[in-house]
Write a protein that holds these residues in place. Sequence first.
Motif, PDB file in Angstrom:
ATOM      1  N   ASP A 156       0.823  -1.217   0.000  1.00  0.00           N
ATOM      2  CA  ASP A 156       0.000   0.000   0.000  1.00  0.00           C
ATOM      3  C   ASP A 156       0.856   1.266   0.000  1.00  0.00           C
ATOM      4  O   ASP A 156       0.583   2.205  -0.739  1.00  0.00           O
ATOM      5  N   LYS A 157       1.888   1.284   0.831  1.00  0.00           N
ATOM      6  CA  LYS A 157       2.753   2.466   0.913  1.00  0.00           C
ATOM      7  C   LYS A 157       3.526   2.676  -0.385  1.00  0.00           C
ATOM      8  O   LYS A 157       3.702   3.811  -0.831  1.00  0.00           O
ATOM      9  N   SER A 158       3.980   1.598  -0.991  1.00  0.00           N
ATOM     10  CA  SER A 158       4.730   1.742  -2.240  1.00  0.00           C
ATOM     11  C   SER A 158       3.823   2.229  -3.365  1.00  0.00           C
ATOM     12  O   SER A 158       4.255   3.000  -4.228  1.00  0.00           O
ATOM     13  N   TYR A 159       2.560   1.823  -3.342  1.00  0.00           N
ATOM     14  CA  TYR A 159       1.613   2.292  -4.358  1.00  0.00           C
ATOM     15  C   TYR A 159       1.303   3.778  -4.155  1.00  0.00           C
ATOM     16  O   TYR A 159       1.296   4.560  -5.112  1.00  0.00           O
ATOM     17  N   ALA A 160       1.084   4.170  -2.902  1.00  0.00           N
ATOM     18  CA  ALA A 160       0.834   5.586  -2.593  1.00  0.00           C
ATOM     19  C   ALA A 160       2.055   6.433  -2.972  1.00  0.00           C
ATOM     20  O   ALA A 160       1.908   7.538  -3.500  1.00  0.00           O
ATOM     21  N   PHE A 161       3.242   5.889  -2.724  1.00  0.00           N
ATOM     22  CA  PHE A 161       4.471   6.589  -3.091  1.00  0.00           C
ATOM     23  C   PHE A 161       4.569   6.745  -4.612  1.00  0.00           C
ATOM     24  O   PHE A 161       4.926   7.812  -5.109  1.00  0.00           O
TER      25      PHE A 161
ATOM     26  N   LEU B  54      10.624   9.141 -12.295  1.00  0.00           N
ATOM     27  CA  LEU B  54       9.397   8.386 -12.585  1.00  0.00           C
ATOM     28  C   LEU B  54       9.704   6.899 -12.743  1.00  0.00           C
ATOM     29  O   LEU B  54       9.001   6.053 -12.183  1.00  0.00           O
ATOM     30  N   ARG B  55      10.772   6.586 -13.466  1.00  0.00           N
ATOM     31  CA  ARG B  55      11.132   5.192 -13.698  1.00  0.00           C
ATOM     32  C   ARG B  55      11.483   4.473 -12.388  1.00  0.00           C
ATOM     33  O   ARG B  55      10.930   3.442 -12.063  1.00  0.00           O
ATOM     34  N   SER B  56      12.394   5.054 -11.615  1.00  0.00           N
ATOM     35  CA  SER B  56      12.837   4.368 -10.398  1.00  0.00           C
ATOM     36  C   SER B  56      11.769   4.400  -9.310  1.00  0.00           C
ATOM     37  O   SER B  56      11.562   3.412  -8.607  1.00  0.00           O
ATOM     38  N   GLY B  57      11.074   5.531  -9.177  1.00  0.00           N
ATOM     39  CA  GLY B  57      10.080   5.669  -8.117  1.00  0.00           C
ATOM     40  C   GLY B  57       8.869   4.765  -8.276  1.00  0.00           C
ATOM     41  O   GLY B  57       8.306   4.297  -7.286  1.00  0.00           O
ATOM     42  N   THR B  58       8.475   4.518  -9.514  1.00  0.00           N
ATOM     43  CA  THR B  58       7.334   3.627  -9.736  1.00  0.00           C
ATOM     44  C   THR B  58       7.768   2.157  -9.780  1.00  0.00           C
ATOM     45  O   THR B  58       6.948   1.267  -9.548  1.00  0.00           O
ATOM     46  N   ALA B  59       9.037   1.903 -10.041  1.00  0.00           N
ATOM     47  CA  ALA B  59       9.542   0.527 -10.074  1.00  0.00           C
ATOM     48  C   ALA B  59       9.517  -0.117  -8.691  1.00  0.00           C
ATOM     49  O   ALA B  59       9.362  -1.335  -8.574  1.00  0.00           O
ATOM     50  N   VAL B  60       9.649   0.689  -7.645  1.00  0.00           N
ATOM     51  CA  VAL B  60       9.672   0.157  -6.280  1.00  0.00           C
ATOM     52  C   VAL B  60       8.428  -0.701  -6.029  1.00  0.00           C
ATOM     53  O   VAL B  60       8.519  -1.878  -5.681  1.00  0.00           O
ATOM     54  N   GLY B  61       7.269  -0.104  -6.231  1.00  0.00           N
ATOM     55  CA  GLY B  61       6.017  -0.822  -5.989  1.00  0.00           C
ATOM     56  C   GLY B  61       5.763  -1.944  -6.983  1.00  0.00           C
ATOM     57  O   GLY B  61       5.233  -2.992  -6.629  1.00  0.00           O
TER      58      GLY B  61
ATOM     59  N   ILE C 266       8.649  15.511   2.108  1.00  0.00           N
ATOM     60  CA  ILE C 266       7.544  14.559   1.914  1.00  0.00           C
ATOM     61  C   ILE C 266       8.033  13.325   1.159  1.00  0.00           C
ATOM     62  O   ILE C 266       7.847  12.185   1.604  1.00  0.00           O
ATOM     63  N   HIS C 267       8.662  13.551   0.023  1.00  0.00           N
ATOM     64  CA  HIS C 267       9.109  12.433  -0.816  1.00  0.00           C
ATOM     65  C   HIS C 267      10.262  11.674  -0.170  1.00  0.00           C
ATOM     66  O   HIS C 267      10.301  10.438  -0.209  1.00  0.00           O
ATOM     67  N   TYR C 268      11.188  12.395   0.419  1.00  0.00           N
ATOM     68  CA  TYR C 268      12.346  11.757   1.048  1.00  0.00           C
ATOM     69  C   TYR C 268      11.913  10.869   2.222  1.00  0.00           C
ATOM     70  O   TYR C 268      12.337   9.715   2.326  1.00  0.00           O
ATOM     71  N   ASN C 269      11.060  11.401   3.087  1.00  0.00           N
ATOM     72  CA  ASN C 269      10.637  10.632   4.268  1.00  0.00           C
ATOM     73  C   ASN C 269       9.847   9.387   3.897  1.00  0.00           C
ATOM     74  O   ASN C 269      10.054   8.318   4.479  1.00  0.00           O
ATOM     75  N   LEU C 270       8.956   9.507   2.937  1.00  0.00           N
ATOM     76  CA  LEU C 270       8.199   8.332   2.501  1.00  0.00           C
ATOM     77  C   LEU C 270       9.121   7.286   1.873  1.00  0.00           C
ATOM     78  O   LEU C 270       8.972   6.085   2.102  1.00  0.00           O
ATOM     79  N   ASN C 271      10.086   7.760   1.103  1.00  0.00           N
ATOM     80  CA  ASN C 271      11.026   6.850   0.466  1.00  0.00           C
ATOM     81  C   ASN C 271      11.887   6.143   1.513  1.00  0.00           C
ATOM     82  O   ASN C 271      12.117   4.941   1.416  1.00  0.00           O
ATOM     83  N   LYS C 272      12.346   6.892   2.524  1.00  0.00           N
ATOM     84  CA  LYS C 272      13.157   6.282   3.582  1.00  0.00           C
ATOM     85  C   LYS C 272      12.352   5.227   4.351  1.00  0.00           C
ATOM     86  O   LYS C 272      12.896   4.200   4.741  1.00  0.00           O
TER      87      LYS C 272
END
Length: 117
Positions: A8-13, A38-45, A94-100
């Motif tokens: 869920d968190k990775s999808y929200a991210f 966009l490529r790396s951030g969406t690949a996580v989920g 916002i983005h850094y904390n969610l990613n961490k």
Amino acid sequence: MGKSILKDKSYAFAILIVKLSQLLVTEKKEYVLSKQLLRSGTAVGALIREAEFAQSKADFIHKMSISLKEANETLYWIDLLKDTNYIDIQQYKIHYNLNKELVAMLVSSIKTAKSKL
């Protein structure tokens, strides 16, 4: 499989990353860094979703490890966007904390899976 906080968190991210990428393109006319983000951030989920149906415990660990690498790369792009003034400190936090958070959860999941091998 039940509810997964990591999923869920990775999808929200990913949604936040898509919106940030759109903002960078439309308002800042920035195309290269936004595409990398966009490529790396969406690949996580996406990789976490792939791991759901891994063929083995080793395959699960492999997919989660790649997701961790993508999350780490995303941190790089977020740092770079901040340091080049494409995003402000509030967007950065916002983005850094969610990613961490995702990085910590991925590390924990990988360690747990490895301990059960």
